[in-house]
Design an enzyme around this catalytic site. Structure first.
Site, PDB file in Angstrom:
ATOM      1  CG  HIS A  49      -1.726  -1.156   1.499  1.00  0.00           C
ATOM      2  ND1 HIS A  49      -2.931  -1.376   0.869  1.00  0.00           N
ATOM      3  CD2 HIS A  49      -1.541  -2.214   2.338  1.00  0.00           C
ATOM      4  CE1 HIS A  49      -3.450  -2.518   1.310  1.00  0.00           C
ATOM      5  NE2 HIS A  49      -2.634  -3.051   2.185  1.00  0.00           N
TER       6      HIS A  49
HETATM    7  O1  RIB Z   1      -4.258  -0.257   5.442  1.00  0.00           O
HETATM    8  C1  RIB Z   1      -2.926  -0.209   5.017  1.00  0.00           C
HETATM    9  C2  RIB Z   1      -2.119   0.689   5.902  1.00  0.00           C
HETATM   10  O2  RIB Z   1      -2.142   0.193   7.240  1.00  0.00           O
HETATM   11  C3  RIB Z   1      -0.632   0.735   5.521  1.00  0.00           C
HETATM   12  O3  RIB Z   1      -0.095   1.981   5.861  1.00  0.00           O
HETATM   13  C4  RIB Z   1      -0.034  -0.343   6.381  1.00  0.00           C
HETATM   14  O4  RIB Z   1       1.348  -0.101   6.657  1.00  0.00           O
HETATM   15  C5  RIB Z   1      -0.840  -0.213   7.639  1.00  0.00           C
HETATM   16  O5  RIB Z   1      -0.256   0.820   8.421  1.00  0.00           O
END
Ligand code: RIB
Ligand code: CA
Length: 343
Positions: free
Chosen positions: A248
């Site tokens: 992500h």
């Molecule tokens: O939902 C994804 C996010 O939550 C990303 O930033 C991952 O590292 C977690 O922090």
């Protein structure tokens, strides 16, 4: 795989990354360090994927892995604004937050300044972009304690939210869910906002071949590959075989490195700060007249370009380290900046 070079910009984007490493955070940090388009002025840490002490240690170790130990790290909030939720529970990132891939203690330490003060100090020194890839508590506190920061930030790039299904509840994505009040404060700050929700970050996947290539490029790639493999196995345990392991946070950096890689659309966003089952939801609308704060919202990723840049550029810093190069792409040779030195 060599990354087709993006045209070198006239001026590097100076940024601070607010982070909760986190496997995908580690990938995002490494891409930022490897990108000549960017200057990583500092990392600020917050509780999220692991407790604050762990995410701070992880940030230091990721920097040291890449030969970028000179980049200052400032620790911030250990819990949400409302204080009743302390993230850092067990997660797909493993008990240490990095899938066990970087054991041991960092050589360095965080600066004495709080994350909020470092963000404000850096904003005072010159143009600054804030990349937020974690619960938004630090950023909300910085904006509340130093309201002038709003006018000094060039741009806010946030990985967070979901237009369809969340990943912590049916409605909410983790970074927003962990501190909805902070998210509402930050998204509504008036700073030009780019939001990368799960709908686009779920496209941030490496194929087995790309992961193999990443792992074969040198120590940095090998360690990041180990993190991603753990992350993928945890996803499989949580979501079933064939599960994917989306990186992500990398997209928040990619949006600055190669903007054409992510399609964006103009929308407005609202955060549900209520106490119902949809707490932490992000309501995104492109319909004229809808309530909410303006944002450019990510919709589609050029996945091959994402993989090409991540794998290719991590390989490049591995090669630079192997050649004895100390000044990695995008990392200032000097130890941090005046703001950090005041720490
Ligand atoms: O939902 C994804 C996010 O939550 C990303 O930033 C991952 O590292 C977690 O922090
Ligand atoms: Ca994160």
């Amino acid at each position: 795989m060599t990354a087709r070079e993006s045209p070198r910009p006239a001026r590097r984007t100076r940024l601070v990354i607010d982070t909760d490493p986190g496997v995908d955070d580690a990938a995002a940090i490494l891409l930022a360090l490897a990108s000549p388009e960017l200057e990583v002025a500092a990392l600020t840490t917050v509780a999220g994927n692991a407790a604050l002490s762990q995410t701070t240690s992880n940030a230091l170790r990721v920097l040291e892995l890449a030969g970028a130990g000179a980049v200052p790290v400032a620790a911030g909030a250990d819990r949400a604004l409302a204080g009743w939720r302390r993230p850092g529970h067990g997660s797909v990132h493993g008990p240490d937050g990095l899938g066990g891939a970087l054991p041991g203690e960092p050589a360095g330490s965080p600066v004495a300044r709080h994350a909020v003060e470092l963000i404000a100090g850096l904003a005072d020194e010159g143009p600054l972009t804030l990349v937020a890839i974690a619960p938004l508590t630090n950023v909300a506190l910085a904006l509340a304690m130093h309201p002038d920061v709003c006018g000094k930030l060039e741009r806010l790039v946030v990985m967070g939210g979901a237009r369809l299904e969340g990943n912590v509840s049916a409605a909410a994505e983790f970074n927003i869910w962990a501190d909805p009040e902070a998210a509402a404060r930050v998204l509504g700050s008036g700073v030009p906002l780019t939001l990368l929700p799960l709908d686009v970050t779920h496209q941030a996947l490496l194929t087995a071949g790309e992961l193999h290539e990443l792992s074969g490029g040198g120590r940095i790639g090998e360690r990041l590959g180990a993190m991603v493999r753990h992350y993928g196995s945890e996803h499989a345990a949580s979501y079933g075989d064939g599960a994917f392991a989306p990186l992500h946070d990398v997209l928040a950096v990619l949006a600055l490195v190669d903007p054409g890689t992510i399609e964006l659309e103009k929308a407005v966003v609202e955060v549900d700060t209520g106490s119902s089952a949809s707490r932490g939801a992000t309501l995104v609308s492109t319909r004229p007249g809808s309530p909410g704060v303006p944002a450019l919202v990510g919709t589609r990723l050029d996945r091959r370009r994402f993989a090409e840049l991540l794998v290719g550029r991590v390989g490049e810093i591995d090669a630079a380290l192997a050649a004895g190069g100390r000044e990695q792409a995008g990392v200032p040779a000097a130890a941090g900046t005046a703001a950090a030195a005041d720490a």
